[in-house]
Design an enzyme around this catalytic site. Structure first.
Site, PDB file in Angstrom:
ATOM      1  N   THR A  13       0.821  -1.218   0.000  1.00 44.12           N
ATOM      2  CA  THR A  13       0.000   0.000   0.000  1.00 44.12           C
ATOM      3  C   THR A  13       0.847   1.256   0.000  1.00 44.12           C
ATOM      4  O   THR A  13       0.475   2.273  -0.593  1.00 44.12           O
ATOM      5  CB  THR A  13      -0.922  -0.009   1.229  1.00 44.12           C
ATOM      6  OG1 THR A  13      -1.860  -1.063   1.084  1.00 44.12           O
ATOM      7  CG2 THR A  13      -1.660   1.301   1.403  1.00 44.12           C
TER       8      THR A  13
ATOM      9  N   TYR B 253      -8.141   0.363  -3.413  1.00 45.38           N
ATOM     10  CA  TYR B 253      -7.079   0.996  -4.210  1.00 45.38           C
ATOM     11  C   TYR B 253      -6.204  -0.116  -4.790  1.00 45.38           C
ATOM     12  O   TYR B 253      -6.367  -1.303  -4.469  1.00 45.38           O
ATOM     13  CB  TYR B 253      -6.231   1.938  -3.338  1.00 45.38           C
ATOM     14  CG  TYR B 253      -5.705   1.257  -2.103  1.00 45.38           C
ATOM     15  CD1 TYR B 253      -6.383   1.374  -0.889  1.00 45.38           C
ATOM     16  CD2 TYR B 253      -4.564   0.452  -2.135  1.00 45.38           C
ATOM     17  CE1 TYR B 253      -5.926   0.719   0.235  1.00 45.38           C
ATOM     18  CE2 TYR B 253      -4.104  -0.209  -1.027  1.00 45.38           C
ATOM     19  CZ  TYR B 253      -4.797  -0.071   0.168  1.00 45.38           C
ATOM     20  OH  TYR B 253      -4.350  -0.730   1.290  1.00 45.38           O
TER      21      TYR B 253
ATOM     22  N   SER C 264       1.562  -7.634  -0.670  1.00 45.61           N
ATOM     23  CA  SER C 264       2.316  -8.588   0.159  1.00 45.61           C
ATOM     24  C   SER C 264       1.572  -9.879   0.461  1.00 45.61           C
ATOM     25  O   SER C 264       2.175 -10.839   0.953  1.00 45.61           O
ATOM     26  CB  SER C 264       2.753  -7.936   1.460  1.00 45.61           C
ATOM     27  OG  SER C 264       1.688  -7.827   2.373  1.00 45.61           O
TER      28      SER C 264
ATOM     29  N   THR D 220       1.493  -4.392   4.232  1.00 48.32           N
ATOM     30  CA  THR D 220       1.336  -4.653   5.674  1.00 48.32           C
ATOM     31  C   THR D 220       0.778  -6.050   5.965  1.00 48.32           C
ATOM     32  O   THR D 220       0.899  -6.543   7.076  1.00 48.32           O
ATOM     33  CB  THR D 220       0.391  -3.621   6.303  1.00 48.32           C
ATOM     34  OG1 THR D 220      -0.886  -3.709   5.653  1.00 48.32           O
ATOM     35  CG2 THR D 220       0.958  -2.222   6.187  1.00 48.32           C
ATOM     36  N   ASP D 221       0.174  -6.683   4.975  1.00 48.32           N
ATOM     37  CA  ASP D 221      -0.480  -7.962   5.249  1.00 48.32           C
ATOM     38  C   ASP D 221       0.493  -9.042   5.714  1.00 48.32           C
ATOM     39  O   ASP D 221       0.131  -9.878   6.539  1.00 48.32           O
ATOM     40  CB  ASP D 221      -1.233  -8.466   4.007  1.00 48.32           C
ATOM     41  CG  ASP D 221      -2.471  -7.637   3.730  1.00 48.32           C
ATOM     42  OD1 ASP D 221      -3.109  -7.843   2.682  1.00 48.32           O
ATOM     43  OD2 ASP D 221      -2.781  -6.743   4.556  1.00 48.32           O
TER      44      ASP D 221
ATOM     45  N   LYS E 285      -0.063  -7.830  12.960  1.00 55.02           N
ATOM     46  CA  LYS E 285      -1.121  -6.915  12.507  1.00 55.02           C
ATOM     47  C   LYS E 285      -2.374  -7.231  13.326  1.00 55.02           C
ATOM     48  O   LYS E 285      -2.872  -8.350  13.290  1.00 55.02           O
ATOM     49  CB  LYS E 285      -1.367  -7.088  11.006  1.00 55.02           C
ATOM     50  CG  LYS E 285      -2.217  -5.990  10.375  1.00 55.02           C
ATOM     51  CD  LYS E 285      -2.244  -6.125   8.849  1.00 55.02           C
ATOM     52  CE  LYS E 285      -2.968  -4.945   8.200  1.00 55.02           C
ATOM     53  NZ  LYS E 285      -3.006  -5.039   6.717  1.00 55.02           N
TER      54      LYS E 285
ATOM     55  N   GLU F 221      -1.552 -29.642  26.694  1.00 53.95           N
ATOM     56  CA  GLU F 221      -2.793 -30.217  26.123  1.00 53.95           C
ATOM     57  C   GLU F 221      -2.526 -31.473  25.290  1.00 53.95           C
ATOM     58  O   GLU F 221      -3.433 -32.079  24.748  1.00 53.95           O
ATOM     59  CB  GLU F 221      -3.491 -29.168  25.254  1.00 53.95           C
ATOM     60  CG  GLU F 221      -4.085 -28.018  26.059  1.00 53.95           C
ATOM     61  CD  GLU F 221      -5.173 -28.488  27.029  1.00 53.95           C
ATOM     62  OE1 GLU F 221      -5.347 -27.852  28.071  1.00 53.95           O
ATOM     63  OE2 GLU F 221      -5.827 -29.525  26.734  1.00 53.95           O
TER      64      GLU F 221
HETATM   65  N1  DGL Z   1      -2.573  -5.814  -0.324  1.00 51.76           N
HETATM   66  C1  DGL Z   1      -2.100  -5.442   0.992  1.00 51.76           C
HETATM   67  C2  DGL Z   1      -0.575  -5.663   1.082  1.00 51.76           C
HETATM   68  O1  DGL Z   1       0.119  -5.392   0.095  1.00 51.76           O
HETATM   69  C3  DGL Z   1      -2.397  -4.019   1.274  1.00 51.76           C
HETATM   70  C4  DGL Z   1      -2.161  -3.704   2.678  1.00 51.76           C
HETATM   71  C5  DGL Z   1      -0.996  -2.777   2.865  1.00 51.76           C
HETATM   72  O2  DGL Z   1       0.060  -2.874   2.194  1.00 51.76           O
HETATM   73  O3  DGL Z   1      -1.126  -1.963   3.785  1.00 51.76           O
HETATM   74  O4  DGL Z   1      -0.119  -6.079   2.145  1.00 51.76           O
END
Ligand code: DGL
Length: 360
Positions: free
Chosen positions: A43, A57, A90, A123-124, A196, A317
């Protein structure tokens, strides 16, 4: 004043003038750290149709030089230059990109001309790449991974300031030997615990219960704690000769479960299975039998938990001693998977792998 004193004074004046000339001639940026920005997409490099587009986006379209030119303030804190390692959202991160990125980081950090690295990333899966690099980077120099929750086209985009902060940290001596860091929204997280925690909020990256390592404030990094686990130069893992990583899959625990998914992973060649169990890693009876059968075929089994926090108790467990399983300590399933993949490049011995889960 005698001749000797006059000569000494004359030599001193010449020397001081020559130093003045040297400093004056020295380019001002020699006093700034050299930071390399390695871009992978996400992003932070995205583009939306309008200034209010924060969902829907396109990620991974802006090239690294444009990211750098969009933040002219970077040049006031570091000598920056960029390389495009990949241009992907990502969720599509692969072993191939991980290995290319890690090898390039190690190559760059081996040079005295590079003081730190910034990786721009979606971020993913930032938390996965961060932990992978935490285990394979062979330098004490800072490596800071940065992303954004809004694309640069959005009002109040967070990417530019996140990138600025990351470059500052990468050039900060105090950030050395802290392992790979993740910095968004002024929070500095360690690679082992960062995760996250919200699908869309700007402050999504946290280390639940164990907390941030520090903060950014006013363009300065402040650290308050550091990891107690091995990382970077303390790590035994070496990816130098690797062209891929062993296949490890994750099976999720839930009510009324079945072993079908697990059996499919094993049939497709998984060398390791991470079980994201309910609670303290508890096993649905049919799934437990599936794991026992997989272990008998030589598949390494790690018990983790879907809960996300707390210690996964060995022999709690399930009788891990008897079943020859590994307990994940506090690593969540996606990070357990990364450590198990790297562990399998070194050994298939469960006692050795359990040691690794207690040390990294
Ligand atoms: N498609 C997600 C990624 O590339 C978008 C989220 C982001 O980058 O914040 O991880």
């Amino acid at each position: 004043m005698n001749r000797k004193v006059l000569v000494t004074l004359a030599v001193l004046v010449v020397f001081l003038c020559s130093m003045q000339v040297a400093f004056a001639a020295e380019p001002s940026n020699n006093h700034l750290p050299n930071v390399k920005i390695l871009a992978t997409g996400g992003t932070i490099a995205g583009s939306g149709a309008t200034s209010t587009t924060t969902v829907g986006y396109t990620a991974a379209v802006v090239p690294v030089d444009a990211l750098i030119n969009n933040v002219p303030e970077l040049k006031k804190v570091a000598n920056v230059s960029g390389e495009q390692i990949a241009q992907i959202a990502s969720e599509n991160m692969t072993n191939k990109v991980w290995l290319k990125l890690a090898k390039r980081i190690n190559e760059l950090l081996a040079s005295d001309d590079v003081d730190g690295i910034v990786v721009t990333h979606g971020t993913d899966t930032i938390e996965e790449t961060a932990y992978f690099l935490n285990l394979v980077v062979k330098s004490e120099k800072p490596v800071v991974i940065v992303g954004a929750m809004r694309p640069p086209t959005a009002m109040s985009a967070d990417g530019p300031m996140n990138l600025y902060n990351a470059v500052v940290i990468a050039g900060t001596k105090e950030a050395r030997n802290k392992g790979v860091l993740v910095c968004l929204n002024d929070a500095i997280n360690g690679a082992r615990e960062v995760t996250k925690t919200n699908t869309s909020l700007l402050d999504t990256f946290r280390a639940p219960e164990l907390g941030y390592l520090g903060y950014m404030q006013g363009g300065k990094a402040y650290f308050y704690r550091e990891s107690t686990r091995k990382h970077t130069t303390q790590s035994e893992f070496d990816i130098t000769g690797l062209t891929d990583l062993p296949r490890v899959d994750i099976v999720y625990g839930y009510a009324n479960n079945s072993r079908d998914g697990l059996d499919a992973f094993v049939a497709h060649g998984a060398k390791g299975i991470v079980h994201a169990g309910v609670g303290d890693g508890s096993l649905f009876t049919e799934v437990k039998q599936g794991l026992i059968d997989a272990r008998k075929q030589g598949v390494l089994i790690v018990r983790s938990s879907r809960v996300g926090n707390g210690i996964l108790a060995r022999n709690g467990e399930a009788n891990d001693d008897e079943l020859d399983f590994v307990a994940s300590d506090t690593l969540n399933p996606q990070k357990s998977r990364i450590l198990l993949m790297l562990a399998l490049t070194k050994t298939h011995d469960t006692k050795e792998i359990q040691r690794m889960f207690w040390e990294y």
